[in-house]
Design a protein around this motif. Sequence first.
Motif, PDB file in Angstrom:
ATOM      1  N   PRO A 312       5.200  46.720 -45.195  1.00 26.99           N
ATOM      2  CA  PRO A 312       5.465  48.236 -45.573  1.00 26.99           C
ATOM      3  C   PRO A 312       7.353  48.414 -46.681  1.00 26.99           C
ATOM      4  CG  PRO A 312       5.568  47.548 -43.408  1.00 26.99           C
ATOM      5  CD  PRO A 312       5.787  46.072 -44.053  1.00 26.99           C
ATOM      6  N   PHE A 313       7.598  47.222 -46.669  1.00 27.22           N
ATOM      7  CA  PHE A 313       8.184  48.025 -47.370  1.00 27.22           C
ATOM      8  C   PHE A 313       7.906  47.649 -49.243  1.00 27.22           C
ATOM      9  CE2 PHE A 313      12.491  45.367 -49.101  1.00 27.22           C
ATOM     10  CZ  PHE A 313      13.303  46.765 -49.787  1.00 27.22           C
ATOM     11  N   ILE A 314       7.091  46.467 -48.916  1.00 28.23           N
ATOM     12  CA  ILE A 314       6.716  46.175 -50.591  1.00 28.23           C
ATOM     13  C   ILE A 314       6.445  47.120 -51.399  1.00 28.23           C
ATOM     14  CG2 ILE A 314       4.775  44.706 -51.289  1.00 28.23           C
ATOM     15  CD1 ILE A 314       5.919  42.325 -49.620  1.00 28.23           C
ATOM     16  N   GLU A 315       4.951  47.423 -49.807  1.00 25.56           N
ATOM     17  CA  GLU A 315       4.104  48.639 -50.192  1.00 25.56           C
ATOM     18  C   GLU A 315       4.557  49.940 -51.158  1.00 25.56           C
ATOM     19  OE1 GLU A 315       1.100  49.420 -47.137  1.00 25.56           O
ATOM     20  OE2 GLU A 315      -0.125  48.330 -47.557  1.00 25.56           O
ATOM     21  N   ALA A 316       5.979  49.802 -50.314  1.00 26.19           N
ATOM     22  CA  ALA A 316       6.657  51.695 -50.350  1.00 26.19           C
ATOM     23  C   ALA A 316       7.557  51.748 -51.945  1.00 26.19           C
ATOM     24  CB  ALA A 316       8.002  51.833 -49.450  1.00 26.19           C
ATOM     25  N   ALA A 317       7.723  49.822 -52.407  1.00 30.45           N
ATOM     26  CA  ALA A 317       8.130  49.759 -53.928  1.00 30.45           C
ATOM     27  C   ALA A 317       6.967  49.933 -54.384  1.00 30.45           C
ATOM     28  CB  ALA A 317       9.104  48.973 -53.665  1.00 30.45           C
ATOM     29  N   GLY A 318       5.188  50.415 -54.319  1.00 27.82           N
ATOM     30  CA  GLY A 318       4.907  50.035 -55.067  1.00 27.82           C
ATOM     31  C   GLY A 318       4.436  48.335 -55.700  1.00 27.82           C
ATOM     32  N   HIS A 319       4.702  47.346 -55.138  1.00 25.13           N
ATOM     33  CA  HIS A 319       4.401  46.047 -55.337  1.00 25.13           C
ATOM     34  C   HIS A 319       2.721  45.099 -55.336  1.00 25.13           C
ATOM     35  CE1 HIS A 319       8.955  45.852 -56.978  1.00 25.13           C
ATOM     36  NE2 HIS A 319       9.153  45.695 -55.765  1.00 25.13           N
ATOM     37  N   GLU A 320       2.548  44.617 -55.788  1.00 25.85           N
ATOM     38  CA  GLU A 320       1.402  44.157 -55.658  1.00 25.85           C
ATOM     39  C   GLU A 320       1.863  42.623 -54.915  1.00 25.85           C
ATOM     40  OE1 GLU A 320      -2.871  42.810 -57.856  1.00 25.85           O
ATOM     41  OE2 GLU A 320      -1.951  43.430 -58.536  1.00 25.85           O
ATOM     42  N   LEU A 321       1.059  42.270 -53.436  1.00 25.01           N
ATOM     43  CA  LEU A 321       1.494  41.466 -53.297  1.00 25.01           C
ATOM     44  C   LEU A 321       0.128  39.683 -53.134  1.00 25.01           C
ATOM     45  CD1 LEU A 321       2.615  39.280 -51.330  1.00 25.01           C
ATOM     46  CD2 LEU A 321       1.932  40.086 -49.387  1.00 25.01           C
ATOM     47  N   LYS A 322      -0.091  39.110 -53.663  1.00 29.54           N
ATOM     48  CA  LYS A 322      -1.509  38.280 -53.982  1.00 29.54           C
ATOM     49  C   LYS A 322      -1.099  36.608 -53.097  1.00 29.54           C
ATOM     50  CE  LYS A 322      -2.893  39.608 -58.765  1.00 29.54           C
ATOM     51  NZ  LYS A 322      -3.425  39.285 -59.640  1.00 29.54           N
ATOM     52  N   VAL A 323      -1.895  36.100 -52.413  1.00 29.22           N
ATOM     53  CA  VAL A 323      -1.760  35.065 -50.904  1.00 29.22           C
ATOM     54  C   VAL A 323      -2.754  34.033 -51.534  1.00 29.22           C
ATOM     55  CG1 VAL A 323      -1.211  34.341 -48.818  1.00 29.22           C
ATOM     56  CG2 VAL A 323      -0.481  37.000 -49.726  1.00 29.22           C
ATOM     57  N   SER A 324      -2.065  32.566 -51.999  1.00 27.27           N
ATOM     58  CA  SER A 324      -2.584  32.131 -51.584  1.00 27.27           C
ATOM     59  C   SER A 324      -3.099  31.073 -50.868  1.00 27.27           C
ATOM     60  CB  SER A 324      -2.712  31.212 -53.082  1.00 27.27           C
ATOM     61  OG  SER A 324      -3.275  29.904 -53.733  1.00 27.27           O
ATOM     62  N   PHE A 325      -3.706  30.455 -50.075  1.00 29.36           N
ATOM     63  CA  PHE A 325      -3.462  29.305 -48.932  1.00 29.36           C
ATOM     64  C   PHE A 325      -4.748  28.862 -49.002  1.00 29.36           C
ATOM     65  CE2 PHE A 325      -0.289  30.087 -46.125  1.00 29.36           C
ATOM     66  CZ  PHE A 325      -0.912  28.895 -44.895  1.00 29.36           C
ATOM     67  N   PRO A 326      -4.639  27.197 -48.249  1.00 29.37           N
ATOM     68  CA  PRO A 326      -5.335  26.337 -48.781  1.00 29.37           C
ATOM     69  C   PRO A 326      -6.551  26.320 -47.154  1.00 29.37           C
ATOM     70  CG  PRO A 326      -3.663  25.424 -48.247  1.00 29.37           C
ATOM     71  CD  PRO A 326      -3.298  26.924 -48.423  1.00 29.37           C
ATOM     72  N   ASP A 327      -7.440  25.711 -47.596  1.00 21.93           N
ATOM     73  CA  ASP A 327      -8.584  25.626 -46.188  1.00 21.93           C
ATOM     74  C   ASP A 327      -7.890  25.077 -45.386  1.00 21.93           C
ATOM     75  OD1 ASP A 327      -9.831  27.644 -47.604  1.00 21.93           O
ATOM     76  OD2 ASP A 327     -11.512  26.123 -47.862  1.00 21.93           O
ATOM     77  N   GLU A 328      -7.055  23.751 -45.527  1.00 16.83           N
ATOM     78  CA  GLU A 328      -6.813  22.779 -44.547  1.00 16.83           C
ATOM     79  C   GLU A 328      -5.946  23.532 -43.199  1.00 16.83           C
ATOM     80  OE1 GLU A 328      -4.830  18.959 -45.973  1.00 16.83           O
ATOM     81  OE2 GLU A 328      -4.244  20.025 -47.716  1.00 16.83           O
TER      82      GLU A 328
END
Length: 582
Positions: A312-328
């Motif tokens: 909610p805090f990130i969206e309220a500031a108009g930012h974009e979050l990109k997540v990268s996570f391994p399969d293992e």
Amino acid sequence: MVSPGNETHQELLLKIHDLTLRLEEAQETLDAIHAATVDAVVVYHDGKHRVYTLEGVDTIYRRLFETLNEGVLVATADRTILYANRRFADLVGVELSRITGASVERFVPLAQMADFTAFLERAEEMPHRDDLSLIRADGGLVPVLVSINPAPLERSETGCAIIVTDLTELRQVQEALRRANEELEERIEARTADLLCANAALETEIAERMRVEEALRNEDRQKDEFLAILSHELRNPLTPLRNATQIMKKPGLDETRLAWCRDVIDRQVEHLVRLVDDLLDISRISRGKIELKKEIVELRAIIDSAIESSQPFIEAAGHELKVSFPDEPLPLNADPVRLTQVFANLLNNAAKYMKAGGKIYLSARRQEATAIVSVRDTGIGIPAEALISIFDLFTQVDRSTNHGQGGLGIGLALVRSLVHLHGGQVEVYSAGPDQGSDFVVYLPLATECLNDVTQPKTSASMLQSPRRILVVDDNHDVADSLGILLQFLGAEVQVVYDGASALETIEAFKPDLMILDLGMPGMDGYEVARQIRQKPGFQDVMLIALTGWGQKKDRARTRMEGFDYHLVKPVDIEALKTLLRL
């Protein structure tokens, strides 16, 4: 009438008697000379006895020599001793009768013979003196000062007079003085070394005191800044809270405006809760009072929980979050709540210190037995000089720039402390102002559990759906507001304000769950819990302690008194909903 033969015989007898007397006299003379009781010396040389008298020496001078504290010798040119006083005999430990007629060289050590010979040669021309040693009868050496003067003897023969001064006592004094001087020098060196050490220690202490004083000044300055920031941060949520409550008092307020007021109050209360929680956490950590509740948990679950908290805090500031996570899987032996707090804090910081429309990149990867999580942003960045202290308590970067968000300067200190408690470390990288920043967390993996990763466990009681809830709190506002909230969530609620009323109500209301304040006057929450557990049919009622005290000892006591859960005011509604499964 005497015959001629008789006369001859008588003359022979007289001559024999005379010769006998003369021989006896000569023998007595020789004995006296050898005993040094006369002023002459008989020396046997080349089969002859030679008699020497000492020119100008009489009994008075001989007695004078005997009173001297120095040894005295008179010797011939061939170094034969003609006279020696008793002091010399005492020095060399030889009887006086055995000295007269002996060679002077007899009393000179072999190692000094060459020096002594040169010494005598120099003394033949003029008086001379030098240090020497005499050898005693027992083989010992006596240090002496020797003075040699030419001395005329009979028949124009030249000898020498030798004066010997015992230097033993002087050498002993000199040796004692040398040892005392060496000891004094050693003591001076030791004292100098001590003084140098003391001076170095003093310089170190002065430098340390200056460093401590500077640190104290910095801490004092940081404290003042912290108090000013804390005051500002507390006033920030209090102002909209007061404004919202004033608006809600206005008559005829439409639902849209009421909903806006409720949202404002919810956000600002949540902000206050976070401030108080951070302060309490950093205090507990600094005093070593924080306790981790570790379990085997998948890192992805922790990251997801942190994202859910910060989204909610990130969206309220108009930012974009990109997540990268391994399969293992990346299993950790960790406290999921505390690590969620770590990554939520990093995400909130990234969102806070960025202009609207920025980007946040969260990535995780495995490197051998370590999980590495990076939270990178395109925000204001960090100056190079601030990178060293960025994790210090009460440290903030770029305070002069208004980014619309505040902070107490304890979030990153809390992050570092919690990561260290998990056996990991955290680092920060930034190319400088307006170049963004990258916070990297390193955590040890629970490698032995790679094939047995579980999500946080949920107890059987949490899977139940209690609908009848009794709220007990002597603070009417707290009890009533919590009751209304639980009713909105679909529960059947009754509210009472003291322990006695709680015990009366449960008989008729028969609640599935009770939320008890602990610090009530009269009968406190502990006593209420004890009596409920003793009532037949109420042993299975879920008891939740709701209190302002949340330390380890407080939680231990509630468990001991029969409570199932321990919540700290102000209660986290989402946590309460999860707990009650409402």
